[in-house]
Design a protein around this motif. Structure first.
Motif, PDB file in Angstrom:
ATOM      1  N   ALA A  33       0.835  -1.198   0.000  1.00 54.00           N
ATOM      2  CA  ALA A  33       0.000   0.000   0.000  1.00 54.00           C
ATOM      3  C   ALA A  33       0.872   1.251   0.000  1.00 54.00           C
ATOM      4  CB  ALA A  33      -0.934  -0.005   1.201  1.00 54.00           C
ATOM      5  N   LEU A  34       1.949   1.210   0.784  1.00 49.61           N
ATOM      6  CA  LEU A  34       2.860   2.359   0.816  1.00 49.61           C
ATOM      7  C   LEU A  34       3.527   2.575  -0.546  1.00 49.61           C
ATOM      8  CD1 LEU A  34       4.468   1.761   4.325  1.00 49.61           C
ATOM      9  CD2 LEU A  34       3.092   3.751   3.675  1.00 49.61           C
ATOM     10  N   LEU A  35       3.908   1.483  -1.195  1.00 47.85           N
ATOM     11  CA  LEU A  35       4.510   1.613  -2.528  1.00 47.85           C
ATOM     12  C   LEU A  35       3.525   2.240  -3.495  1.00 47.85           C
ATOM     13  CD1 LEU A  35       6.625  -1.575  -3.376  1.00 47.85           C
ATOM     14  CD2 LEU A  35       7.404   0.791  -3.226  1.00 47.85           C
ATOM     15  N   LYS A  36       2.282   1.761  -3.479  1.00 44.60           N
ATOM     16  CA  LYS A  36       1.256   2.292  -4.388  1.00 44.60           C
ATOM     17  C   LYS A  36       0.996   3.764  -4.108  1.00 44.60           C
ATOM     18  CE  LYS A  36      -0.544  -1.674  -6.255  1.00 44.60           C
ATOM     19  NZ  LYS A  36      -0.309  -1.983  -7.620  1.00 44.60           N
ATOM     20  N   ALA A  37       1.151   4.176  -2.838  1.00 40.53           N
ATOM     21  CA  ALA A  37       0.927   5.568  -2.452  1.00 40.53           C
ATOM     22  C   ALA A  37       2.148   6.451  -2.735  1.00 40.53           C
ATOM     23  CB  ALA A  37       0.566   5.646  -0.970  1.00 40.53           C
ATOM     24  N   GLY A  38       3.207   5.831  -3.280  1.00 40.04           N
ATOM     25  CA  GLY A  38       4.405   6.594  -3.613  1.00 40.04           C
ATOM     26  C   GLY A  38       5.336   6.834  -2.431  1.00 40.04           C
ATOM     27  N   LYS A  39       5.104   6.154  -1.320  1.00 38.15           N
ATOM     28  CA  LYS A  39       5.950   6.311  -0.139  1.00 38.15           C
ATOM     29  C   LYS A  39       6.979   5.179  -0.126  1.00 38.15           C
ATOM     30  CE  LYS A  39       2.214   8.536   2.357  1.00 38.15           C
ATOM     31  NZ  LYS A  39       1.374   8.538   3.552  1.00 38.15           N
ATOM     32  N   GLU A  40       7.910   5.262  -1.048  1.00 40.45           N
ATOM     33  CA  GLU A  40       8.844   4.165  -1.284  1.00 40.45           C
ATOM     34  C   GLU A  40       9.771   3.909  -0.097  1.00 40.45           C
ATOM     35  OE1 GLU A  40      10.814   4.803  -5.014  1.00 40.45           O
ATOM     36  OE2 GLU A  40       8.925   4.724  -6.130  1.00 40.45           O
ATOM     37  N   LYS A  41      10.290   4.967   0.490  1.00 41.25           N
ATOM     38  CA  LYS A  41      11.217   4.796   1.618  1.00 41.25           C
ATOM     39  C   LYS A  41      10.540   4.051   2.771  1.00 41.25           C
ATOM     40  CE  LYS A  41      14.294   7.284   4.705  1.00 41.25           C
ATOM     41  NZ  LYS A  41      14.701   8.557   5.272  1.00 41.25           N
ATOM     42  N   GLU A  42       9.308   4.459   3.084  1.00 41.77           N
ATOM     43  CA  GLU A  42       8.570   3.805   4.167  1.00 41.77           C
ATOM     44  C   GLU A  42       8.246   2.354   3.803  1.00 41.77           C
ATOM     45  OE1 GLU A  42       5.198   6.176   5.582  1.00 41.77           O
ATOM     46  OE2 GLU A  42       6.257   7.935   4.801  1.00 41.77           O
ATOM     47  N   ALA A  43       7.895   2.132   2.545  1.00 40.48           N
ATOM     48  CA  ALA A  43       7.568   0.768   2.099  1.00 40.48           C
ATOM     49  C   ALA A  43       8.776  -0.143   2.243  1.00 40.48           C
ATOM     50  CB  ALA A  43       7.091   0.790   0.653  1.00 40.48           C
ATOM     51  N   LEU A  44       9.964   0.340   1.841  1.00 39.12           N
ATOM     52  CA  LEU A  44      11.177  -0.467   1.956  1.00 39.12           C
ATOM     53  C   LEU A  44      11.498  -0.779   3.417  1.00 39.12           C
ATOM     54  CD1 LEU A  44      13.423   1.190  -0.786  1.00 39.12           C
ATOM     55  CD2 LEU A  44      12.103  -0.923  -0.941  1.00 39.12           C
ATOM     56  N   GLU A  45      11.245   0.194   4.300  1.00 42.81           N
ATOM     57  CA  GLU A  45      11.464  -0.049   5.733  1.00 42.81           C
ATOM     58  C   GLU A  45      10.524  -1.147   6.243  1.00 42.81           C
ATOM     59  OE1 GLU A  45      10.994   3.751   7.641  1.00 42.81           O
ATOM     60  OE2 GLU A  45      12.850   4.545   6.766  1.00 42.81           O
ATOM     61  N   GLU A  46       9.271  -1.110   5.798  1.00 44.66           N
ATOM     62  CA  GLU A  46       8.297  -2.119   6.232  1.00 44.66           C
ATOM     63  C   GLU A  46       8.671  -3.511   5.706  1.00 44.66           C
ATOM     64  OE1 GLU A  46       5.901  -1.876   8.404  1.00 44.66           O
ATOM     65  OE2 GLU A  46       6.128   0.277   8.687  1.00 44.66           O
ATOM     66  N   TYR A  47       9.082  -3.578   4.438  1.00 42.84           N
ATOM     67  CA  TYR A  47       9.502  -4.871   3.880  1.00 42.84           C
ATOM     68  C   TYR A  47      10.717  -5.418   4.626  1.00 42.84           C
ATOM     69  CZ  TYR A  47       6.396  -4.746  -0.197  1.00 42.84           C
ATOM     70  OH  TYR A  47       5.304  -4.761  -1.007  1.00 42.84           O
ATOM     71  N   THR A  48      11.659  -4.538   4.956  1.00 49.56           N
ATOM     72  CA  THR A  48      12.856  -4.956   5.681  1.00 49.56           C
ATOM     73  C   THR A  48      12.489  -5.463   7.075  1.00 49.56           C
ATOM     74  OG1 THR A  48      14.179  -3.366   4.440  1.00 49.56           O
ATOM     75  CG2 THR A  48      15.146  -4.217   6.470  1.00 49.56           C
ATOM     76  N   GLN A  49      11.604  -4.736   7.756  1.00 57.84           N
ATOM     77  CA  GLN A  49      11.154  -5.176   9.083  1.00 57.84           C
ATOM     78  C   GLN A  49      10.425  -6.514   8.989  1.00 57.84           C
ATOM     79  OE1 GLN A  49       8.927  -2.260  11.277  1.00 57.84           O
ATOM     80  NE2 GLN A  49      10.558  -0.729  11.145  1.00 57.84           N
TER      81      GLN A  49
ATOM     82  N   ALA B 265      10.824  -8.855   6.764  1.00 57.26           N
ATOM     83  CA  ALA B 265      11.812  -9.921   6.505  1.00 57.26           C
ATOM     84  C   ALA B 265      12.530 -10.309   7.791  1.00 57.26           C
ATOM     85  CB  ALA B 265      12.814  -9.458   5.452  1.00 57.26           C
ATOM     86  N   ASN B 266      12.793  -9.332   8.646  1.00 62.96           N
ATOM     87  CA  ASN B 266      13.494  -9.607   9.899  1.00 62.96           C
ATOM     88  C   ASN B 266      12.576 -10.243  10.941  1.00 62.96           C
ATOM     89  OD1 ASN B 266      15.912  -8.625   8.900  1.00 62.96           O
ATOM     90  ND2 ASN B 266      15.494  -6.541   9.586  1.00 62.96           N
ATOM     91  N   LEU B 267      11.286  -9.878  10.916  1.00 58.88           N
ATOM     92  CA  LEU B 267      10.336 -10.433  11.887  1.00 58.88           C
ATOM     93  C   LEU B 267      10.036 -11.900  11.616  1.00 58.88           C
ATOM     94  CD1 LEU B 267       7.776  -7.512  12.255  1.00 58.88           C
ATOM     95  CD2 LEU B 267       9.216  -8.473  14.059  1.00 58.88           C
ATOM     96  N   ASN B 268       9.997 -12.260  10.343  1.00 58.30           N
ATOM     97  CA  ASN B 268       9.707 -13.655   9.994  1.00 58.30           C
ATOM     98  C   ASN B 268      10.794 -14.174   9.061  1.00 58.30           C
ATOM     99  OD1 ASN B 268       8.675 -16.130   9.448  1.00 58.30           O
ATOM    100  ND2 ASN B 268       6.690 -15.421   8.706  1.00 58.30           N
ATOM    101  N   PRO B 269      11.917 -14.614   9.613  1.00 61.69           N
ATOM    102  CA  PRO B 269      13.050 -15.018   8.775  1.00 61.69           C
ATOM    103  C   PRO B 269      12.831 -16.330   8.012  1.00 61.69           C
ATOM    104  CG  PRO B 269      13.587 -15.261  11.096  1.00 61.69           C
ATOM    105  CD  PRO B 269      12.232 -14.655  11.025  1.00 61.69           C
ATOM    106  N   GLN B 270      11.665 -16.965   8.166  1.00 58.42           N
ATOM    107  CA  GLN B 270      11.378 -18.204   7.435  1.00 58.42           C
ATOM    108  C   GLN B 270      10.469 -17.964   6.223  1.00 58.42           C
ATOM    109  OE1 GLN B 270      13.122 -20.923   8.186  1.00 58.42           O
ATOM    110  NE2 GLN B 270      14.043 -19.569   9.698  1.00 58.42           N
ATOM    111  N   ASP B 271      10.101 -16.714   5.975  1.00 61.62           N
ATOM    112  CA  ASP B 271       9.198 -16.377   4.875  1.00 61.62           C
ATOM    113  C   ASP B 271       9.934 -15.483   3.874  1.00 61.62           C
ATOM    114  OD1 ASP B 271       7.187 -15.603   3.177  1.00 61.62           O
ATOM    115  OD2 ASP B 271       5.766 -15.082   4.768  1.00 61.62           O
ATOM    116  N   PRO B 272      10.166 -15.971   2.651  1.00 58.95           N
ATOM    117  CA  PRO B 272      10.958 -15.199   1.684  1.00 58.95           C
ATOM    118  C   PRO B 272      10.178 -14.105   0.941  1.00 58.95           C
ATOM    119  CG  PRO B 272      10.355 -17.297   0.718  1.00 58.95           C
ATOM    120  CD  PRO B 272       9.837 -17.307   2.143  1.00 58.95           C
ATOM    121  N   ARG B 273       8.869 -13.973   1.185  1.00 52.89           N
ATOM    122  CA  ARG B 273       8.062 -13.047   0.373  1.00 52.89           C
ATOM    123  C   ARG B 273       8.514 -11.592   0.475  1.00 52.89           C
ATOM    124  NH1 ARG B 273       2.130 -14.663   2.033  1.00 52.89           N
ATOM    125  NH2 ARG B 273       3.228 -14.751   4.020  1.00 52.89           N
ATOM    126  N   ALA B 274       8.823 -11.133   1.687  1.00 50.75           N
ATOM    127  CA  ALA B 274       9.257  -9.740   1.841  1.00 50.75           C
ATOM    128  C   ALA B 274      10.583  -9.505   1.116  1.00 50.75           C
ATOM    129  CB  ALA B 274       9.381  -9.379   3.317  1.00 50.75           C
TER     130      ALA B 274
END
Length: 195
Positions: A1-17, A19-28
């Motif tokens: 949703a953040l990416l679609k809204a043009g908030k790329e920096k925030e979206a990348l932070e969320e994807y990174t978080q 990935a770190n919260l669930n290290p067994q799921d490669p989707r992020a």
């Protein structure tokens, strides 16, 4: 949703978080890799796809994405290894061609990489097996063209050059438009400068 809204920096932070919260799921990580790849940040994309493959080493999709990023980063040896591994995984997992990427797409990409490297004979061999699979499909014109191109570049005799030129003319207008630059490059390599 953040990416679609043009908030790329925030979206990348969320994807990174994520990935770190669930290290067994490669989707992020896959999302991060795709974002970086689309923005031509191939070194970051490579890291993301490699982390995704550490979680799921049998992911054909991630292996192909990694191979693409290596190719764009001019690391052809690593790119080739990734595509060959993806083909082996596709076969080993008995994955259906309806699950993207298809076996044909991987072979076509590998052959195109070999063409870029100037390994025309190897590209021709890959494209011969590909054309055997696609000769009755909508991809037949493109694969016929690629096969004729690799054959002409591998052995630049008049008959093969004529077959290459003929294969280009047999493509649809859209296909010719997509492959025009490739066609011109090959003509130059074949010393057909006037053409």
């Amino acid at each position: 949703a953040l990416l679609k809204a043009g908030k790329e920096k925030e979206a990348l932070e969320e994807y990174t978080q994520s990935a770190n919260l669930n290290p067994q799921d490669p989707r992020a990580l896959r999302k991060l890799g795709t974002y970086y790849s689309e923005h031509k940040l191939y070194d970051k994309a490579i890291k993301a796809f490699r982390r995704a493959l550490n979680i799921n080493p049998t992911s054909v999709q991630d292996m192909v994405a990694l191979g693409y990023c290596y190719a764009q980063d001019d690391n052809y040896l690593q790119s080739e290894a990734a595509f060959v591994t993806a083909l082996a995984l596709k076969q080993l997992n008995r994955q259906s061609n309806s699950v993207p990427p298809s076996r044909q797409d991987i072979i076509r990409t590998l052959a195109s990489l070999l063409l870029m490297e100037g390994r025309y004979g190897e590209a021709r061999n890959q494209l011969q097996s590909l054309y055997a699979m696609t000769s009755n499909t909508p991809a037949k014109n493109i694969d016929s063209y690629l096969l004729a191109q690799s054959a002409a570049l591998a052995s630049p005799v008049a008959s093969k050059i004529e077959k290459f030129e003929s294969a280009f003319k047999q493509m649809t207008e859209k296909e010719r438009s997509d492959y025009k630059y490739s066609y011109i490059q090959s003509l130059i390599k074949l010393n057909k400068h006037e053409d």
